[in-house]
Design a protein around this motif. Structure first.
Motif, PDB file in Angstrom:
ATOM      1  N   LEU A   1      -1.846  60.601  38.056  1.00 16.34           N
ATOM      2  CA  LEU A   1      -2.233  60.654  38.784  1.00 16.34           C
ATOM      3  C   LEU A   1      -2.086  61.446  39.947  1.00 16.34           C
ATOM      4  O   LEU A   1      -4.006  61.647  40.664  1.00 16.34           O
ATOM      5  CB  LEU A   1      -1.988  59.170  39.545  1.00 16.34           C
ATOM      6  N   GLY A   2      -1.469  62.151  40.282  1.00 15.93           N
ATOM      7  CA  GLY A   2      -1.960  63.863  41.195  1.00 15.93           C
ATOM      8  C   GLY A   2      -2.386  64.568  40.526  1.00 15.93           C
ATOM      9  O   GLY A   2      -3.600  64.583  41.226  1.00 15.93           O
ATOM     10  N   LEU A   3      -3.167  64.980  40.030  1.00 10.00           N
ATOM     11  CA  LEU A   3      -2.901  65.919  38.917  1.00 10.00           C
ATOM     12  C   LEU A   3      -4.648  65.550  39.317  1.00 10.00           C
ATOM     13  O   LEU A   3      -5.557  66.411  39.278  1.00 10.00           O
ATOM     14  CB  LEU A   3      -3.023  66.570  37.841  1.00 10.00           C
ATOM     15  N   ILE A   4      -5.170  63.922  38.731  1.00  7.22           N
ATOM     16  CA  ILE A   4      -6.282  63.636  38.284  1.00  7.22           C
ATOM     17  C   ILE A   4      -6.459  63.304  40.128  1.00  7.22           C
ATOM     18  O   ILE A   4      -7.892  63.899  39.886  1.00  7.22           O
ATOM     19  CB  ILE A   4      -6.270  61.726  37.414  1.00  7.22           C
TER      20      ILE A   4
ATOM     21  N   ASN B   1       3.604  63.613  44.315  1.00  6.39           N
ATOM     22  CA  ASN B   1       2.559  63.081  44.236  1.00  6.39           C
ATOM     23  C   ASN B   1       2.277  62.411  45.068  1.00  6.39           C
ATOM     24  O   ASN B   1       0.318  62.167  45.875  1.00  6.39           O
ATOM     25  CB  ASN B   1       2.806  62.073  43.384  1.00  6.39           C
ATOM     26  N   LEU B   2       2.872  61.399  46.574  1.00  7.02           N
ATOM     27  CA  LEU B   2       2.095  60.558  47.564  1.00  7.02           C
ATOM     28  C   LEU B   2       1.793  61.597  48.203  1.00  7.02           C
ATOM     29  O   LEU B   2       0.157  61.235  48.763  1.00  7.02           O
ATOM     30  CB  LEU B   2       2.911  59.805  48.225  1.00  7.02           C
TER      31      LEU B   2
ATOM     32  N   VAL C   1      -2.202  61.456  49.107  1.00  2.00           N
ATOM     33  CA  VAL C   1      -3.168  61.301  50.283  1.00  2.00           C
ATOM     34  C   VAL C   1      -3.815  62.048  50.968  1.00  2.00           C
ATOM     35  O   VAL C   1      -4.562  62.001  51.728  1.00  2.00           O
ATOM     36  CB  VAL C   1      -1.287  60.657  51.586  1.00  2.00           C
ATOM     37  N   VAL C   2      -3.715  63.824  51.290  1.00  2.00           N
ATOM     38  CA  VAL C   2      -3.976  65.027  51.823  1.00  2.00           C
ATOM     39  C   VAL C   2      -5.290  65.274  51.338  1.00  2.00           C
ATOM     40  O   VAL C   2      -6.334  64.851  51.724  1.00  2.00           O
ATOM     41  CB  VAL C   2      -3.346  65.685  51.373  1.00  2.00           C
ATOM     42  N   CYS C   3      -5.547  64.545  49.790  1.00  2.00           N
ATOM     43  CA  CYS C   3      -5.991  65.138  48.710  1.00  2.00           C
ATOM     44  C   CYS C   3      -7.811  63.160  49.445  1.00  2.00           C
ATOM     45  O   CYS C   3      -8.695  63.884  49.616  1.00  2.00           O
ATOM     46  CB  CYS C   3      -5.791  64.874  47.320  1.00  2.00           C
TER      47      CYS C   3
ATOM     48  N   VAL D   1      -8.391  55.545  42.613  1.00  2.00           N
ATOM     49  CA  VAL D   1      -6.799  56.015  42.198  1.00  2.00           C
ATOM     50  C   VAL D   1      -5.935  56.022  43.224  1.00  2.00           C
ATOM     51  O   VAL D   1      -4.898  56.120  42.756  1.00  2.00           O
ATOM     52  CB  VAL D   1      -7.427  58.020  41.387  1.00  2.00           C
ATOM     53  N   ILE D   2      -6.416  55.853  44.225  1.00  2.00           N
ATOM     54  CA  ILE D   2      -5.047  55.397  46.009  1.00  2.00           C
ATOM     55  C   ILE D   2      -5.368  54.756  45.646  1.00  2.00           C
ATOM     56  O   ILE D   2      -3.721  53.940  46.201  1.00  2.00           O
ATOM     57  CB  ILE D   2      -5.602  56.708  46.650  1.00  2.00           C
ATOM     58  N   ALA D   3      -6.082  53.673  45.370  1.00  2.00           N
ATOM     59  CA  ALA D   3      -6.317  51.760  45.434  1.00  2.00           C
ATOM     60  C   ALA D   3      -5.025  52.198  44.294  1.00  2.00           C
ATOM     61  O   ALA D   3      -3.420  51.104  44.508  1.00  2.00           O
ATOM     62  CB  ALA D   3      -6.862  51.186  45.188  1.00  2.00           C
TER      63      ALA D   3
END
Length: 350
Positions: free
Chosen positions: A121-124, A207-208, A212-214, A247-249
């Motif tokens: 999910l972080g990479l996505i 990854n959080l 958040v930053v992205c 994704v963030i949701a």
């Protein structure tokens, strides 16, 4: 006859008293409610991810995004396959020895796939940010190779971290010890379990931070784009924004609550003498409830595939369209046969 240390451990688990009260749990919640909820997740997840897997087999790995999604669906399927063992073990419908297998194998696989999913999910998210900044950039052969190597590295690292948890859960199995997985771990196994939990927490928080930053950067890019175009194509742009934020949701819904509950629960399992019985009970139900949310990620990820991956969405729509045409054609054939049969019977002399 059981030795004294074993009896003492069992006594600490089953009859531990704090201020004169017995440390017990609500069997209805742990043996009925949670297993039923996991059963629902299992059937929903196996259908949705089985369909996703079938579709992804037809889509070439032509971008980093699709490579990450394919790894994600494999991870989700592996997680879902551990649900029946947890259901049978927690509901006590199976022999007590299954609990030992859950502690040694399926629980380890469950948590391993959870952190694999978190990593992807972080990479996505990083890929979606790059797509927002450079919407017309395509993945070259070098990019695809790097994505595959990175994906393999994630699986290997998580496996290396998890394998000792299987090996070090090596104490003799008894009907009493299986009530708590910590009783089956060696002394170093307890230490390693705690170390791995903190490493997994680190993976989550990294990854959080990435997500958040992205998404802050994605929001800024979308806002700047909106300011330039003003009200032109306002409706479609709002729809795109909602799709990007899925994704963030999913990440915040599934994984954030569990990781706020996991550290104190893990400490309560490995150093239970620090905690009162009532605290252990609260931490247990909090962990199980938030763990259920984390498990639901396997059912929510397919929505990410559908809303963010055009190839996946088109393949799914084409599949249903083809099935609809086939069903219509079959019904038409049956109807014609019935008409011909009726006409034939009318022409038959008495």
């Amino acid at each position: 006859m059981k030795n004294y240390s074993e009896l003492q451990s069992v006594s600490n688990f089953t009859n531990r008293t704090i201020n004169g009260s017995v440390c017990t749990r609500d069997n209805y919640v742990s043996q009925v409610v949670f297993p039923l909820l996991y059963t629902v997740l299992f059937f929903v997840g196996i259908v949705m991810n089985g369909l996703a897997m079938r579709i992804f087999f037809q889509i070439p790995s032509k971008s980093n995004f699709i490579i990450f999604l394919k790894n994600s669906v494999i991870s989700d399927l592996l997680m879902i396959m551990t649900f029946p063992f947890k259901i049978l073990s927690d509901s006590e419908l199976a022999h007590w020895s299954l609990r030992a297998f859950v502690c040694r194998v399926t629980s380890v696989i469950f948590y391993s796939t959870m952190y694999i999913s978190i990593s992807f999910l972080g990479l996505i998210t990083i890929d979606r940010y790059q797509k927002t900044v450079n919407p017309f950039k395509t993945s070259g052969p070098g990019d695809l190779l790097c994505a595959k190597i990175l994906s393999a590295a994630i699986w290997i690292i998580i496996f290396i971290l998890s394998l000792p948890n299987m090996i070090l859960t090596n104490k003799k199995t008894t009907v009493f010890k299986v009530k708590k997985c910590a009783f089956l771990k060696s002394e170093f196994g307890l230490v390693w379990h705690e170390i791995v939990n903190f490493i997994c927490q680190f993976i989550f928080w990294i990854n959080l931070a990435i997500i958040v930053v992205c998404y802050i950067l994605i929001t800024r890019e979308l806002y700047n784009s909106y300011k330039k175009t003003k009200s032109v194509r306002k409706g479609p742009r709002k729809s795109v924004n909602m799709k990007v934020f899925i994704v963030i949701a999913v990440f915040f819904t599934c994984f954030v609550p569990f990781h706020f509950a996991r550290i104190p629960y893990t400490i309560s399992q490995t150093r239970d003498f620090f905690f009162a019985c009532s605290s252990e009970r609260v931490l247990f139900y909090l962990k199980e409830s938030t763990l259920l949310l984390s498990s639901s990620n396997a059912c929510l990820d397919p929505f990410i595939y559908f809303f963010l991956c055009k190839s996946f969405k088109n393949s799914l729509m084409n599949m249903f369209s083809h099935k609809k045409k086939m069903t219509h054609s079959t019904e038409e054939t049956v109807r014609r046969k019935e008409v011909l049969s009726a006409e034939s019977s009318e022409e038959t002399p008495l």
